[in-house]
Design a protein around this motif. Structure first.
Motif, short mmCIF file in Angstrom:
data_model
loop_
_atom_site.label_atom_id
_atom_site.label_comp_id
_atom_site.label_asym_id
_atom_site.label_seq_id
_atom_site.Cartn_x
_atom_site.Cartn_y
_atom_site.Cartn_z
N VAL A 91 46.97 46.01 57.40
CA VAL A 91 47.59 45.87 56.03
C VAL A 91 46.64 46.83 55.14
CG1 VAL A 91 47.68 44.46 53.99
CG2 VAL A 91 48.12 43.40 56.25
N ALA A 92 45.49 47.30 55.51
CA ALA A 92 44.55 48.14 54.95
C ALA A 92 45.36 49.48 55.16
CB ALA A 92 43.08 48.20 55.31
N ASP A 93 45.79 49.83 56.40
CA ASP A 93 46.45 51.16 56.64
C ASP A 93 47.86 50.94 55.87
OD1 ASP A 93 44.66 51.87 58.37
OD2 ASP A 93 45.71 51.26 60.13
N GLU A 103 48.25 36.06 51.67
CA GLU A 103 47.06 36.36 50.52
C GLU A 103 45.79 36.78 51.08
OE1 GLU A 103 48.30 34.14 46.63
OE2 GLU A 103 47.01 32.96 47.93
N GLU A 104 45.32 35.96 51.98
CA GLU A 104 44.11 36.00 52.80
C GLU A 104 44.02 37.41 53.46
OE1 GLU A 104 43.42 31.64 53.76
OE2 GLU A 104 43.86 32.84 55.81
N ILE A 105 44.92 37.92 54.28
CA ILE A 105 44.77 39.26 54.88
C ILE A 105 44.99 40.27 53.67
CG2 ILE A 105 45.35 38.58 57.19
CD1 ILE A 105 47.93 39.65 57.08
N LEU A 106 45.62 40.04 52.79
CA LEU A 106 45.90 41.10 51.60
C LEU A 106 44.66 41.19 50.98
CD1 LEU A 106 47.81 43.30 50.10
CD2 LEU A 106 48.25 41.12 48.44
N GLY A 107 44.11 40.15 50.59
CA GLY A 107 42.68 40.18 49.97
C GLY A 107 41.73 40.84 50.73
N LYS A 108 41.60 40.52 52.16
CA LYS A 108 40.59 41.44 52.81
C LYS A 108 40.94 42.89 52.84
CE LYS A 108 39.47 38.03 56.20
NZ LYS A 108 39.96 37.23 57.21
N ALA A 109 42.44 43.32 52.90
CA ALA A 109 42.55 44.62 53.17
C ALA A 109 42.29 45.25 51.59
CB ALA A 109 44.07 44.81 53.37
N LEU A 110 42.32 44.61 50.46
CA LEU A 110 42.27 45.15 49.16
C LEU A 110 40.70 45.55 48.99
CD1 LEU A 110 44.53 42.84 47.07
CD2 LEU A 110 44.72 45.34 47.14
N ASP A 117 41.15 48.71 42.83
CA ASP A 117 41.23 49.34 41.59
C ASP A 117 42.73 50.44 41.52
OD1 ASP A 117 40.32 51.04 43.63
OD2 ASP A 117 38.91 52.03 41.90
N ARG A 118 43.16 50.71 42.85
CA ARG A 118 44.38 51.07 43.12
C ARG A 118 45.60 50.38 43.12
NH1 ARG A 118 44.24 53.40 48.88
NH2 ARG A 118 42.04 53.47 49.22
N PHE A 119 45.74 49.12 42.66
CA PHE A 119 46.84 48.26 43.11
C PHE A 119 46.89 47.41 41.76
CE2 PHE A 119 46.15 49.75 47.14
CZ PHE A 119 47.53 50.43 47.55
N ILE A 120 48.13 47.11 41.45
CA ILE A 120 48.73 45.74 40.72
C ILE A 120 48.91 44.74 41.65
CG2 ILE A 120 50.42 45.07 38.88
CD1 ILE A 120 48.31 47.20 37.93
N ASN A 137 39.85 36.74 47.38
CA ASN A 137 38.46 37.11 46.66
C ASN A 137 38.63 38.24 45.74
OD1 ASN A 137 35.63 37.45 46.95
ND2 ASN A 137 35.80 38.92 48.39
N LEU A 138 39.57 37.72 44.55
CA LEU A 138 39.69 38.63 43.28
C LEU A 138 39.12 37.83 42.19
CD1 LEU A 138 43.32 39.60 43.91
CD2 LEU A 138 41.32 41.00 44.69
N ASP A 139 38.84 38.60 41.19
CA ASP A 139 38.20 37.86 40.06
C ASP A 139 39.49 37.75 38.85
OD1 ASP A 139 38.54 40.58 39.14
OD2 ASP A 139 36.52 40.74 38.19
N HIS A 140 40.44 38.48 39.30
CA HIS A 140 41.93 38.33 38.26
C HIS A 140 43.04 38.76 38.98
CE1 HIS A 140 41.36 42.58 37.47
NE2 HIS A 140 42.54 42.53 36.99
N ILE A 141 43.94 38.22 38.59
CA ILE A 141 45.45 38.56 39.39
C ILE A 141 46.21 39.31 38.24
CG2 ILE A 141 47.67 37.54 39.78
CD1 ILE A 141 45.85 34.97 40.83
N ASP A 142 46.77 40.44 38.28
CA ASP A 142 47.46 41.24 37.35
C ASP A 142 48.76 40.40 37.09
OD1 ASP A 142 45.51 43.61 37.57
OD2 ASP A 142 46.30 43.74 39.67
N SER A 143 49.39 39.99 37.89
CA SER A 143 50.83 39.46 37.50
C SER A 143 51.00 38.29 38.47
CB SER A 143 52.01 40.54 37.97
OG SER A 143 53.24 40.10 37.87
N LEU A 144 51.48 37.18 37.66
CA LEU A 144 51.82 35.89 38.16
C LEU A 144 53.12 35.63 38.06
CD1 LEU A 144 50.03 33.54 39.55
CD2 LEU A 144 50.33 32.43 37.31
#
Ligand code: NAP
Length: 327
Positions: free
Chosen positions: A39-41, A66-73, A78-81, A127-134
């Motif tokens: 996912v990071a790639d 969500e878990e693997i996206l969070g790890k990859a983020l 800062d590059r993603f919404i 593992n985020l402090d906020h979600i941009d869009s819900l």
């Protein structure tokens, strides 16, 4: 890449959004296992293409997406919404039965306490402090919109989320939600085989909302004949594709023949033509597409530059209509 505002918010998103249902896997998307490094790639490939918008949901793989996206983020946040969803959970705390998935009972719950817990769980999983869009994943049949939306507005004030969208909804739902706060857009199914949600366009105009489309490739079923050579496991959503069976088959073959012929004319993939047709349906459309491979992501971005003529767009639309009306 092209960009657009997420409704009336100050958030700018890429016209192509990266859908993370498939990377979540589970029984629903089961033919390829994807880990956080992969996912990071994909996120790096997305950045290279100018894609800054990713969509996931708690239920995709029952937390796994969500878990693997969070790890990859990590290191890329800062590059993603980052967009995820609320209103479907498997915590066993009540609500209305939605479905059984991956051994869990998923409930639809729009109570204030439930949507707040959904957001907190998503923040923890990613593992985020906020979600941009819900995105409110489904519309409630029992809980008043006022209760749900009031809690979402509170979470905006607290900085936990920045924008709200609704999904699997109607223009009437949009009007109801809009009474209690800004709805930046809708996430709805739209494809050559299912255009019912085009009724939404006037409402999106009225509120300057984004129409974010999912399933424009019908989970792969509109990518061409090779899709139908694959076999999918029990519970895999793609096993439901019926378009190469009777009574649809002949019409689907006609559509694929036309797309193959036009692909030569426009020097693009036949999938790009499906996507160019989709993009042409509405100006503020956001093309949310599922990817597990950088190649499909790269190819999809090319669709933004394919200018199909009105005549060819109408022809593709007519052949799609013939498939869905073949019954
Ligand atoms: N709100 C909702 O209820 C809801 C429902 C469904 C989906 N969604 C969201 O919408 C996203 C997109 O929908 P979806 O994933 O169901 O289906 P989709 O976007 O219609 O189709 C995704 C499939 O198409 C393939 N693909 C994408 N671009 C391609 C290209 N250029 N050439 C060939 N194949 C291509 C992908 O291949 P690879 O996997 O090989 O890359 C993937 O298997 C989801 O990931 C999810 O985030 C929301």
């Amino acid at each position: 890449m092209k960009y657009q505002k997420l409704g009336k918010t100050d958030i700018t998103v890429s016209k192509v959004a990266f859908g993370c249902w498939g990377i979540g896997g589970g029984n629903v998307w089961s033919d390829m296992s994807v880990d956080a490094a992969h996912v990071a790639d994909l996120l790096d490939a997305a950045s290279d293409l100018g894609i800054n918008y990713v969509d996931t949901a708690p239920v995709y793989g029952i937390g796994h997406s969500e878990e693997i996206l969070g790890k990859a983020l990590q290191g890329r946040r800062d590059r993603f919404i980052v967009q995820t969803k609320c209103s479907l959970n498997w915590r066993g705390e009540g609500g209305e039965f939605e479905y059984e998935r991956d051994g869990k009972t998923v409930m639809r719950d729009h109570r204030a306490s439930a949507v707040r817990k959904d957001v907190e769980d998503s923040l923890t999983r990613m593992n985020l402090d906020h979600i941009d869009s819900l995105v409110v994943h489904r519309i409630s049949r029992t809980v008043p919109v006022e209760e749900t939306m009031a809690e979402l507005q509170k979470m905006i004030q607290e900085g936990k989320i920045r924008a709200v969208l609704i999904s699997n909804s109607t223009p009437e739902d949009f009007e109801n939600y809009s009474r209690y706060g800004t709805v930046a857009g809708v996430q709805e199914k739209l494809s050559l085989f299912n255009n019912a949600q085009e009724v939404y366009f006037p409402t999106c105009d009225k509120y300057e909302a984004v129409f974010q489309v999912y399933g424009s490739l019908e989970e792969g079923a509109l990518t061409g004949r090779r899709f139908y050579e694959k076999s999918f496991g029990k519970g895999d959503v793609r096993a439901n594709a019926k378009w190469m069976q009777e009574p649809y088959r002949a019409k689907t073959e006609e559509l694929f023949d036309c797309l193959d012929a036009l692909a030569g004319k426009y020097d693009c993939s036949s999938v790009n033509l499906v996507q160019a047709w989709t993009l042409k349906q509405y100006e503020r459309l956001n093309l949310l597409t599922g990817f597990r491979r950088a190649e499909t992501m790269q190819d999809t971005c090319k669709a933004l530059d394919v200018e199909i003529s009105d005549e060819d767009c109408a022809l593709i639309g007519k052949l799609g209509k013939a498939v869905r009306e073949a019954e």
